[in-house]
Design an enzyme around this catalytic site. Structure first.
Site, PDB file in Angstrom:
ATOM      1  N   ASP A  78     -26.211   5.197  -0.207  1.00  0.00           N
ATOM      2  CA  ASP A  78     -27.526   6.112  -0.206  1.00  0.00           C
ATOM      3  C   ASP A  78     -27.646   6.942   0.826  1.00  0.00           C
ATOM      4  O   ASP A  78     -28.945   7.208   1.121  1.00  0.00           O
ATOM      5  CB  ASP A  78     -28.786   4.914  -0.385  1.00  0.00           C
ATOM      6  CG  ASP A  78     -28.645   4.307  -1.441  1.00  0.00           C
ATOM      7  OD1 ASP A  78     -28.196   4.598  -2.719  1.00  0.00           O
ATOM      8  OD2 ASP A  78     -29.091   3.169  -1.626  1.00  0.00           O
ATOM      9  N   GLY A 129     -28.244   1.717 -18.578  1.00  0.00           N
ATOM     10  CA  GLY A 129     -27.639   3.053 -18.895  1.00  0.00           C
ATOM     11  C   GLY A 129     -28.632   4.266 -19.632  1.00  0.00           C
ATOM     12  O   GLY A 129     -28.428   4.940 -20.194  1.00  0.00           O
ATOM     13  N   ASN A 188     -30.278   6.398 -17.857  1.00  0.00           N
ATOM     14  CA  ASN A 188     -29.941   7.553 -17.072  1.00  0.00           C
ATOM     15  C   ASN A 188     -28.862   8.390 -17.967  1.00  0.00           C
ATOM     16  O   ASN A 188     -28.875   9.538 -18.132  1.00  0.00           O
ATOM     17  CB  ASN A 188     -29.782   7.527 -15.615  1.00  0.00           C
ATOM     18  CG  ASN A 188     -30.911   7.624 -14.855  1.00  0.00           C
ATOM     19  OD1 ASN A 188     -31.535   8.739 -14.599  1.00  0.00           O
ATOM     20  ND2 ASN A 188     -31.350   6.452 -14.428  1.00  0.00           N
ATOM     21  N   HIS A 206     -31.516   7.502  -6.785  1.00  0.00           N
ATOM     22  CA  HIS A 206     -31.986   6.396  -6.181  1.00  0.00           C
ATOM     23  C   HIS A 206     -33.469   6.408  -6.489  1.00  0.00           C
ATOM     24  O   HIS A 206     -33.961   7.533  -6.469  1.00  0.00           O
ATOM     25  CB  HIS A 206     -31.517   6.373  -4.825  1.00  0.00           C
ATOM     26  CG  HIS A 206     -32.079   5.240  -4.120  1.00  0.00           C
ATOM     27  ND1 HIS A 206     -31.566   4.047  -3.985  1.00  0.00           N
ATOM     28  CD2 HIS A 206     -33.281   5.096  -3.346  1.00  0.00           C
ATOM     29  CE1 HIS A 206     -31.983   3.007  -3.514  1.00  0.00           C
ATOM     30  NE2 HIS A 206     -33.322   3.688  -3.113  1.00  0.00           N
ATOM     31  N   GLU A 260     -36.664  10.247 -12.907  1.00  0.00           N
ATOM     32  CA  GLU A 260     -35.085  10.236 -12.779  1.00  0.00           C
ATOM     33  C   GLU A 260     -34.441  10.750 -14.261  1.00  0.00           C
ATOM     34  O   GLU A 260     -33.695  11.752 -13.958  1.00  0.00           O
ATOM     35  CB  GLU A 260     -34.929   8.681 -12.659  1.00  0.00           C
ATOM     36  CG  GLU A 260     -35.185   7.840 -11.554  1.00  0.00           C
ATOM     37  CD  GLU A 260     -34.679   6.521 -11.568  1.00  0.00           C
ATOM     38  OE1 GLU A 260     -33.285   6.429 -11.849  1.00  0.00           O
ATOM     39  OE2 GLU A 260     -35.248   5.508 -11.117  1.00  0.00           O
ATOM     40  N   LYS A 281     -21.137  -0.299  -7.374  1.00  0.00           N
ATOM     41  CA  LYS A 281     -19.982  -0.304  -6.656  1.00  0.00           C
ATOM     42  C   LYS A 281     -19.868   0.804  -5.586  1.00  0.00           C
ATOM     43  O   LYS A 281     -20.289   1.946  -5.898  1.00  0.00           O
ATOM     44  CB  LYS A 281     -18.614  -0.433  -7.157  1.00  0.00           C
ATOM     45  CG  LYS A 281     -18.426  -1.826  -8.085  1.00  0.00           C
ATOM     46  CD  LYS A 281     -17.793  -2.774  -7.278  1.00  0.00           C
ATOM     47  CE  LYS A 281     -17.455  -3.979  -7.775  1.00  0.00           C
ATOM     48  NZ  LYS A 281     -17.074  -5.010  -6.903  1.00  0.00           N
ATOM     49  N   LEU A 282     -19.102   0.588  -4.376  1.00  0.00           N
ATOM     50  CA  LEU A 282     -18.965   1.880  -3.553  1.00  0.00           C
ATOM     51  C   LEU A 282     -17.947   2.528  -4.247  1.00  0.00           C
ATOM     52  O   LEU A 282     -16.862   1.989  -4.711  1.00  0.00           O
ATOM     53  CB  LEU A 282     -18.609   1.303  -2.145  1.00  0.00           C
ATOM     54  CG  LEU A 282     -19.940   1.166  -1.063  1.00  0.00           C
ATOM     55  CD1 LEU A 282     -18.930   0.821   0.236  1.00  0.00           C
ATOM     56  CD2 LEU A 282     -20.520   2.277  -1.141  1.00  0.00           C
TER      57      LEU A 282
HETATM   58  C1  GRF Z   1     -31.783   3.521 -11.915  1.00  0.00           C
HETATM   59  O1  GRF Z   1     -33.169   3.016 -11.374  1.00  0.00           O
HETATM   60  C2  GRF Z   1     -31.158   4.442 -10.659  1.00  0.00           C
HETATM   61  O2  GRF Z   1     -32.073   5.275  -9.837  1.00  0.00           O
HETATM   62  C3  GRF Z   1     -30.513   3.594  -9.873  1.00  0.00           C
HETATM   63  O3  GRF Z   1     -30.140   2.501 -10.941  1.00  0.00           O
HETATM   64  C4  GRF Z   1     -30.810   2.291 -12.003  1.00  0.00           C
HETATM   65  C5  GRF Z   1     -29.981   2.610 -13.270  1.00  0.00           C
HETATM   66  O4  GRF Z   1     -30.739   2.661 -14.174  1.00  0.00           O
HETATM   67  N1  GRF Z   1     -29.311   3.925  -9.157  1.00  0.00           N
HETATM   68  P1  GRF Z   1     -30.205   2.762 -15.809  1.00  0.00           P
HETATM   69  O5  GRF Z   1     -28.977   1.882 -15.969  1.00  0.00           O
HETATM   70  O6  GRF Z   1     -29.619   4.530 -15.840  1.00  0.00           O
HETATM   71  O7  GRF Z   1     -31.189   2.806 -16.711  1.00  0.00           O
END
Ligand code: GRF
Length: 213
Positions: free
Chosen positions: A155, A17, A19, A114, A184, A96-97
């Site tokens: 993706d 988590g 992000n 991504h 990100e 998951k999708l």
């Molecule tokens: C990130 O690298 C994102 O690009 C990918 O999954 C990872 C999630 O990381 N889809 P976090 O759980 O946000 O730390």
């Protein structure tokens, strides 16, 4: 400048988590006009659920295995999204999708991030360290991060923001992942802000960003 109404976001996540935390911080620091109205995770032990609970954000552990039929599972997800008046769905490490009925109900309102420059190094099985290992194995000189709208496959939806990250000769998957993750954390909030400001126009696969009014 007119005040921007915070966009109501539901976050789907499976993992640590970071992000999600970056988005929360950017909202708190008023860099992002957003409100996280709820968090959904398919993993009980997800760091995202823990953070959400600490922040008193409604947090749900939901998997298809909790329901007798796919329809009940999908209805329950849709109900949560609607009950919380979700305007934008943000996938942050969701493994998951997303069911097709949700993609239809939130057409062009579901984002994913991504850790590479799509369409390279994407698709099923391309997640976490697998992505960075593949980038290094190929000998790429640049990698990056992509925020994209989702469609019904892994993706393949159109990019909203892409940013390059250099690959260094002594990179390991971990060091590259760390450099990409920093990007990100910036661009996910930037992309969400574009939706909050209503500046995104979608024409086919082209996501066009309108100038600020
Ligand atoms: C990130 O690298 C994102 O690009 C990918 O999954 C990872 C999630 O990381 N889809 P976090 O759980 O946000 O730390």
């Amino acid at each position: 400048m007119p005040e921007i109404k915070p966009i109501k976001i539901t976050v789907f996540a499976s993992g640590r988590g970071s992000n999600f935390k970056a988005i929360l911080d950017n909202i708190k620091n008023k860099i992002l006009a957003g409100q996280i109205v709820c968090v959904i995770s398919n993993r009980q032990s997800s760091g995202t659920l823990e953070t959400a609970r600490e922040e008193k954000i409604p947090a749900f552990h939901i998997t298809d295995r909790q329901f007798a039929t796919a329809e009940e599972y999908e209805d329950s997800l849709l109900k949560i999204l609607k009950d919380h008046k979700t305007e934008l769905v943000v996938l942050a490490g969701y493994m998951k999708l997303v069911p097709a009925c949700i993609i239809r109900a939130f057409k062009n309102r579901i984002l994913n991030i991504h850790p590479a420059l799509l369409p390279s190094f994407g698709g099923q099985g391309m997640y976490g360290h697998h992505v960075h290992e593949a980038v290094l194995k190929y000998g790429c000189k640049i990698s990056g991060a992509t925020v994209h709208l989702i469609d019904e496959e892994y993706d393949t939806g159109p990019p909203v923001i892409q940013v390059c990250v250099p690959v260094l000769e002594d990179d390991t998957p971990d060091s590259l992942a760390e450099r990409v993750l920093k990007i990100e954390h910036k661009i996910y909030s930037q992309a969400i802000q574009l939706f909050a400001e209503n500046r995104v126009v979608i024409e086919g696969r082209q996501v066009k960003i309108q100038k600020k009014k």
